[in-house]
Design a protein around this motif. Sequence first.
Motif, PDB file in Angstrom:
ATOM      1  N   ALA A 103       1.731   5.208   7.156  1.00 28.84           N
ATOM      2  CA  ALA A 103       1.299   4.263   6.114  1.00 28.84           C
ATOM      3  C   ALA A 103       2.488   3.818   5.262  1.00 28.84           C
ATOM      4  O   ALA A 103       2.611   2.631   4.920  1.00 28.84           O
ATOM      5  N   GLN A 141       4.651   1.450   7.439  1.00 28.83           N
ATOM      6  CA  GLN A 141       4.029   0.126   7.561  1.00 28.83           C
ATOM      7  C   GLN A 141       4.152  -0.658   6.254  1.00 28.83           C
ATOM      8  O   GLN A 141       4.403  -1.862   6.276  1.00 28.83           O
ATOM      9  N   ALA A 142       3.970   0.018   5.130  1.00 31.94           N
ATOM     10  CA  ALA A 142       4.111  -0.654   3.837  1.00 31.94           C
ATOM     11  C   ALA A 142       5.542  -1.137   3.649  1.00 31.94           C
ATOM     12  O   ALA A 142       5.779  -2.255   3.174  1.00 31.94           O
ATOM     13  N   ARG A 152       6.114  -4.219   5.540  1.00 33.32           N
ATOM     14  CA  ARG A 152       5.471  -5.373   4.906  1.00 33.32           C
ATOM     15  C   ARG A 152       6.076  -5.682   3.540  1.00 33.32           C
ATOM     16  O   ARG A 152       5.476  -6.392   2.741  1.00 33.32           O
ATOM     17  N   THR A 202       0.759  -2.334   0.672  1.00 36.62           N
ATOM     18  CA  THR A 202      -0.001  -1.257   1.290  1.00 36.62           C
ATOM     19  C   THR A 202      -1.131  -1.842   2.131  1.00 36.62           C
ATOM     20  O   THR A 202      -1.368  -3.052   2.112  1.00 36.62           O
ATOM     21  N   ASN A 203      -1.847  -0.964   2.842  1.00 41.59           N
ATOM     22  CA  ASN A 203      -2.998  -1.424   3.630  1.00 41.59           C
ATOM     23  C   ASN A 203      -4.030  -2.101   2.749  1.00 41.59           C
ATOM     24  O   ASN A 203      -4.601  -3.127   3.124  1.00 41.59           O
ATOM     25  N   SER A 204      -4.286  -1.542   1.571  1.00 39.88           N
ATOM     26  CA  SER A 204      -5.277  -2.142   0.679  1.00 39.88           C
ATOM     27  C   SER A 204      -4.806  -3.495   0.168  1.00 39.88           C
ATOM     28  O   SER A 204      -5.621  -4.411   0.004  1.00 39.88           O
ATOM     29  N   ALA A 241      -2.885  -5.559   1.920  1.00 39.55           N
ATOM     30  CA  ALA A 241      -3.053  -6.442   3.073  1.00 39.55           C
ATOM     31  C   ALA A 241      -4.521  -6.813   3.264  1.00 39.55           C
ATOM     32  O   ALA A 241      -4.840  -7.962   3.582  1.00 39.55           O
ATOM     33  N   GLU A 242      -5.426  -5.854   3.042  1.00 38.62           N
ATOM     34  CA  GLU A 242      -6.856  -6.131   3.160  1.00 38.62           C
ATOM     35  C   GLU A 242      -7.315  -7.121   2.093  1.00 38.62           C
ATOM     36  O   GLU A 242      -8.126  -8.011   2.360  1.00 38.62           O
ATOM     37  N   GLU A 281      -5.579   5.907   0.147  1.00 38.12           N
ATOM     38  CA  GLU A 281      -6.003   5.596   1.514  1.00 38.12           C
ATOM     39  C   GLU A 281      -6.330   6.875   2.288  1.00 38.12           C
ATOM     40  O   GLU A 281      -7.077   6.839   3.256  1.00 38.12           O
TER      41      GLU A 281
END
Length: 189
Positions: A64, A67-68, A71, A75-77, A79-80, A168
């Motif tokens: 995680a 990936q952050a 990007r 974070t994933n949140s 991106a969501e 997450e």
Amino acid sequence: MFERFTASARDVVRGAPAYAARPGPGTVGEGELLLALLDGNGSPGAEALGALGVRERRASVEDALRQARRRGGLTNSDAEALAGLGIDVAEIVSRVEREHGPGAFDTASRQPARRGRSLRGPFGPEAKAVLERSLRVALGRGDKHIGDEHLLLAMVAKPGLAASVLAEHGVTHADVVQALDRQKQAGAR
């Protein structure tokens, strides 16, 4: 301030540069502090993360964070949330990387080279904010020292990369406080 740090907190600070995006000019941020904290053994912050199941999910936490970083810190949140607005972050990152190469958004890999070596490493603004906040956390809890538990609390006290990645993985500020309080109560017996 560093003189107030316990041995475990100093270990986190000294260990974090090893997790910088790449050797040399990589910048230490919240993610690197979190990974160094996960390396701890027997210290309050490390034990709290263990009790909350984060150690068993270390590979997922590392992924995680990676990936952050890819990007540009999203974070994933994040991106969501952008996906909810019709913005496909993965597609944007892929296009930029095709044009400019892998890691184009990775801010840690774009830091200017430094001359000489620093024992404490090249700490970025987010890591410095965590270190400063840890002092306020320690004072707020009535402690005269700054331990790795204060670093952990400082990471989850405000929105940021470490807090988002831990969330997450099902770990909130309240969870950390409860885990540390349980340790303190168990130690008092």
